[in-house]
Design a protein around this motif. Sequence first.
Motif, PDB file in Angstrom:
ATOM      1  N   GLY A 179       0.793  -1.222   0.000  1.00  0.00           N
ATOM      2  CA  GLY A 179       0.000   0.000   0.000  1.00  0.00           C
ATOM      3  C   GLY A 179       0.821   1.265   0.000  1.00  0.00           C
ATOM      4  O   GLY A 179       0.393   2.296  -0.538  1.00  0.00           O
ATOM      5  N   THR A 203      -4.408 -11.805   0.155  1.00  0.00           N
ATOM      6  CA  THR A 203      -4.111 -10.694   1.073  1.00  0.00           C
ATOM      7  C   THR A 203      -4.751 -10.995   2.419  1.00  0.00           C
ATOM      8  O   THR A 203      -5.712 -11.766   2.497  1.00  0.00           O
ATOM      9  CB  THR A 203      -4.644  -9.359   0.520  1.00  0.00           C
ATOM     10  OG1 THR A 203      -4.325  -8.302   1.442  1.00  0.00           O
ATOM     11  CG2 THR A 203      -6.158  -9.399   0.327  1.00  0.00           C
ATOM     12  N   LEU A 227      -5.984  -8.476   4.095  1.00  0.00           N
ATOM     13  CA  LEU A 227      -6.985  -7.425   4.259  1.00  0.00           C
ATOM     14  C   LEU A 227      -8.362  -8.059   4.496  1.00  0.00           C
ATOM     15  O   LEU A 227      -8.748  -8.982   3.775  1.00  0.00           O
ATOM     16  CB  LEU A 227      -7.066  -6.562   3.001  1.00  0.00           C
ATOM     17  CG  LEU A 227      -6.345  -5.224   2.966  1.00  0.00           C
ATOM     18  CD1 LEU A 227      -6.445  -4.636   1.571  1.00  0.00           C
ATOM     19  CD2 LEU A 227      -6.862  -4.262   4.009  1.00  0.00           C
ATOM     20  N   GLU A 262     -12.151  -8.848   4.099  1.00  0.00           N
ATOM     21  CA  GLU A 262     -13.061  -8.690   2.966  1.00  0.00           C
ATOM     22  C   GLU A 262     -14.282  -7.869   3.392  1.00  0.00           C
ATOM     23  O   GLU A 262     -14.798  -8.045   4.495  1.00  0.00           O
ATOM     24  CB  GLU A 262     -13.540 -10.050   2.457  1.00  0.00           C
ATOM     25  CG  GLU A 262     -12.427 -10.976   1.991  1.00  0.00           C
ATOM     26  CD  GLU A 262     -11.877 -11.859   3.100  1.00  0.00           C
ATOM     27  OE1 GLU A 262     -12.313 -11.692   4.266  1.00  0.00           O
ATOM     28  OE2 GLU A 262     -11.006 -12.707   2.826  1.00  0.00           O
ATOM     29  N   TYR A 300     -12.384  -4.654  -0.198  1.00  0.00           N
ATOM     30  CA  TYR A 300     -11.756  -5.008   1.073  1.00  0.00           C
ATOM     31  C   TYR A 300     -11.753  -3.755   1.943  1.00  0.00           C
ATOM     32  O   TYR A 300     -11.856  -2.636   1.430  1.00  0.00           O
ATOM     33  CB  TYR A 300     -10.334  -5.512   0.858  1.00  0.00           C
ATOM     34  CG  TYR A 300     -10.253  -6.833   0.121  1.00  0.00           C
ATOM     35  CD1 TYR A 300     -10.010  -8.012   0.808  1.00  0.00           C
ATOM     36  CD2 TYR A 300     -10.418  -6.895  -1.269  1.00  0.00           C
ATOM     37  CE1 TYR A 300      -9.931  -9.229   0.136  1.00  0.00           C
ATOM     38  CE2 TYR A 300     -10.349  -8.099  -1.945  1.00  0.00           C
ATOM     39  CZ  TYR A 300     -10.102  -9.268  -1.232  1.00  0.00           C
ATOM     40  OH  TYR A 300     -10.036 -10.462  -1.893  1.00  0.00           O
ATOM     41  N   ALA A 312     -10.116  -1.640   5.547  1.00  0.00           N
ATOM     42  CA  ALA A 312      -9.152  -1.467   6.637  1.00  0.00           C
ATOM     43  C   ALA A 312      -9.700  -0.422   7.595  1.00  0.00           C
ATOM     44  O   ALA A 312     -10.406   0.505   7.183  1.00  0.00           O
ATOM     45  CB  ALA A 312      -7.801  -1.021   6.089  1.00  0.00           C
ATOM     46  N   GLU A 336      -3.484   0.551   8.864  1.00  0.00           N
ATOM     47  CA  GLU A 336      -3.814  -0.850   8.605  1.00  0.00           C
ATOM     48  C   GLU A 336      -3.827  -1.132   7.103  1.00  0.00           C
ATOM     49  O   GLU A 336      -3.379  -2.189   6.647  1.00  0.00           O
ATOM     50  CB  GLU A 336      -5.171  -1.220   9.200  1.00  0.00           C
ATOM     51  CG  GLU A 336      -5.525  -2.690   8.975  1.00  0.00           C
ATOM     52  CD  GLU A 336      -6.886  -3.076   9.498  1.00  0.00           C
ATOM     53  OE1 GLU A 336      -7.282  -4.233   9.253  1.00  0.00           O
ATOM     54  OE2 GLU A 336      -7.557  -2.242  10.130  1.00  0.00           O
ATOM     55  N   LEU A 337      -4.321  -0.190   6.329  1.00  0.00           N
ATOM     56  CA  LEU A 337      -4.399  -0.371   4.881  1.00  0.00           C
ATOM     57  C   LEU A 337      -3.034  -0.700   4.283  1.00  0.00           C
ATOM     58  O   LEU A 337      -2.903  -1.632   3.480  1.00  0.00           O
ATOM     59  CB  LEU A 337      -4.953   0.899   4.224  1.00  0.00           C
ATOM     60  CG  LEU A 337      -4.934   0.932   2.693  1.00  0.00           C
ATOM     61  CD1 LEU A 337      -5.956  -0.034   2.122  1.00  0.00           C
ATOM     62  CD2 LEU A 337      -5.160   2.346   2.184  1.00  0.00           C
ATOM     63  N   ASP A 367      -0.513  -1.944   5.680  1.00  0.00           N
ATOM     64  CA  ASP A 367       0.168  -3.056   6.342  1.00  0.00           C
ATOM     65  C   ASP A 367      -0.340  -4.408   5.847  1.00  0.00           C
ATOM     66  O   ASP A 367      -0.131  -5.426   6.494  1.00  0.00           O
ATOM     67  CB  ASP A 367      -0.017  -2.953   7.855  1.00  0.00           C
ATOM     68  CG  ASP A 367       1.172  -3.507   8.626  1.00  0.00           C
ATOM     69  OD1 ASP A 367       2.176  -3.853   7.983  1.00  0.00           O
ATOM     70  OD2 ASP A 367       1.097  -3.583   9.861  1.00  0.00           O
ATOM     71  N   HIS A 368      -1.047  -4.417   4.710  1.00  0.00           N
ATOM     72  CA  HIS A 368      -1.555  -5.654   4.118  1.00  0.00           C
ATOM     73  C   HIS A 368      -1.200  -5.688   2.639  1.00  0.00           C
ATOM     74  O   HIS A 368      -1.952  -5.187   1.800  1.00  0.00           O
ATOM     75  CB  HIS A 368      -3.078  -5.736   4.273  1.00  0.00           C
ATOM     76  CG  HIS A 368      -3.557  -5.929   5.671  1.00  0.00           C
ATOM     77  ND1 HIS A 368      -3.314  -7.078   6.389  1.00  0.00           N
ATOM     78  CD2 HIS A 368      -4.283  -5.124   6.484  1.00  0.00           C
ATOM     79  CE1 HIS A 368      -3.877  -6.974   7.583  1.00  0.00           C
ATOM     80  NE2 HIS A 368      -4.452  -5.797   7.668  1.00  0.00           N
ATOM     81  N   VAL A 412      -0.723  -7.099  -1.210  1.00  0.00           N
ATOM     82  CA  VAL A 412      -1.665  -7.834  -2.058  1.00  0.00           C
ATOM     83  C   VAL A 412      -0.902  -8.547  -3.165  1.00  0.00           C
ATOM     84  O   VAL A 412      -0.038  -7.948  -3.828  1.00  0.00           O
ATOM     85  CB  VAL A 412      -2.713  -6.883  -2.671  1.00  0.00           C
ATOM     86  CG1 VAL A 412      -3.596  -7.627  -3.678  1.00  0.00           C
ATOM     87  CG2 VAL A 412      -3.567  -6.255  -1.575  1.00  0.00           C
ATOM     88  N   HIS A 442       4.573  -7.972   8.065  1.00  0.00           N
ATOM     89  CA  HIS A 442       3.370  -7.161   8.197  1.00  0.00           C
ATOM     90  C   HIS A 442       2.554  -7.712   9.365  1.00  0.00           C
ATOM     91  O   HIS A 442       2.871  -8.765   9.914  1.00  0.00           O
ATOM     92  CB  HIS A 442       2.565  -7.173   6.901  1.00  0.00           C
ATOM     93  CG  HIS A 442       3.320  -6.597   5.747  1.00  0.00           C
ATOM     94  ND1 HIS A 442       3.386  -5.248   5.499  1.00  0.00           N
ATOM     95  CD2 HIS A 442       4.080  -7.198   4.797  1.00  0.00           C
ATOM     96  CE1 HIS A 442       4.151  -5.036   4.441  1.00  0.00           C
ATOM     97  NE2 HIS A 442       4.589  -6.195   3.995  1.00  0.00           N
TER      98      HIS A 442
END
Length: 635
Positions: A137, A171, A173, A175, A186, A188, A193-194, A196-197, A199, A275
């Motif tokens: 991200g 991912t 993240l 759902e 998805y 966050a 948080e967004l 830290d995931h 894809v 992560h």
Amino acid sequence: MTNAADKKTSVKLTAKSQAKANQAATDSAIHYHIVPKDLAGHLYQVRLSIARPDPAGQILTLPAWIPGSYMIREFARNIVQIHAHNAGKKVPLKKRDKHTWQAAPCEGALTIEYEVYAWDLSVRAAHLDQQHGFFNGTSVFLQVAGQEMAPHIVDIQRADDIACKNWRVATALPELKAKRYGFGTYIAANYDELIDHPVEMGNFVMASFDAHGVPHDFVVTGIVPNLDLPRIVADLKKICEAQISFFEPKARRAPMDRYVFMTMAVGDGYGGLEHRASTALICNRADLPSKNQIEMSDGYRSFLGLCSHEYFHTWNVKRIKPAAFAHYDLRQENYTSLLWLFEGFTSYYDDLMLVRSGMIDEASYFKLLSKTINMVTRGSGRKKQSVADSSFDAWTKYYRQDENSPNAIVSYYTKGSLVGLGLDLMIRAETAGKKSLDDVMRALWQKYGRDFYEKTLSGKQQGLSETEIEAIIEQATGVKVKRFLDRFVRGTDDLPLAGLYEDFGVILNDASKGAKRAKASLGVRVAKDGNDCKLANVHETRAAHRAGLSAGDVLIAINDLRVTAADAADGLSNALSRYAVGETVQLHAFRRDELLLVHAKLQADDIPALSLTLQENSKARLLTHRPSYQKPVKK
């Protein structure tokens, strides 16, 4: 007491309330739409929708670095084009600095559209081609200033390309409307948080396992013939459960609801980035086991160590953090002198968890540990830079290494792991095995890690201060460690591992002592450069340095005999095998396009040859309290 009708009404009201809450969250959310636009051109198309932009003009920033990799990477340089509009009308965007834009004030929703070039095949950034798509991200999602704590919704869409027909999404993240492994929306809780995931999109293969009640997925992208997925997930299950039990020996509770290992298999590569609920990995496809492979190869052992390292970070650095990382400033460097603890201790425990989980035996563990000891001992930079200073200077020295780095710096990973080992041995010895470094890690987890994200949302998270670790170690173990930290963390002394291991039935051997015939050496590290042999590193005070050669010089002849890339492959050992220590040899080399002629007096090879072995019939009083000791299996 509540009857059945009351319960039904209560459920309906709860469902309505939850639906309203979800709708409210969605209405206030920051929305992203991302799609692979051009596979051959490696371009992602991103659309960012902001329902309530700042009336004074919305500020947007792309991070300059990614947590876990301590170097300014200037991700904004990969934004190819960007524009904004409101109700169909163009909104001017002003560039404020290298990674920040400000939109002109507007009424109503603001939409930002931009393209991101993604051609970095690593775990740190973004990559896109006809085989797969991957992104962090931090590389693709602009941060909306002032709205970082709002929910962030991401719509991940399939590319309009036949090559993507069977792609899936991997991912951690959560759902929103997407099905697991599918394209769609998805969500966050916030921007932190967004990003830290990561894809992964592609025709990956995967397998799942459960570790103490937590589902884990192992995903592999890239061609790996005859891959033994069942073996990998069976091995990872043991490692993950060992680590969960390590931090929560009673509850055996993991700090995440789900975890994903994302692995990119390539011809030549190695690395990982942690992560909060996943890790991005890259490895040689040859390191992954095949179905007809019985023995554990060195490559597979190394891969399991990498997985163990990144998984341990789920606790140590993702939740137990230095104060400097409690609230990241992704626009600039965030300095801490504690990476020897967060990266070094993780490096200590990664292989230790392999032996504790039964993946390797103690003898194999000592071989891995010996390799680390030799790596640290080899570089003279360890005498000039402490691991505390190495941590602080990660941004400018460790992550920006050059040809002189072995002479100037020490790794907070490798020496930090030896600091962890030394502390562990000292604590075990002084407490007769009643306490260990394990108690320190659990104390850090209890105080700083367990409720990290809840404390962050409430504004109460502070992180470990730069000076607090000494008191925490002493409180957790009762052992005074100031002198130890002064010498080996804040100072540059070598750890006295031979003495520290003495009580544990382990001997530190030095094979270079007493050798009948020492190998002659120039004191260099060489590398292939086409068909040439180039000096990659010249170790200070060694023969080549004294003769006047430098890193970057191309060595072409020793005593009038040509030197080529073939000699670089064996580190010049064959080319120097006919000469004795103390002999002087004539060297021809090119520096740039100028020919050099120098004479070097060969010295004894100073490559460390240290190894750890168990003492037979040892009477050491703490024999069964070694950090790696495994109780015999009862048959």
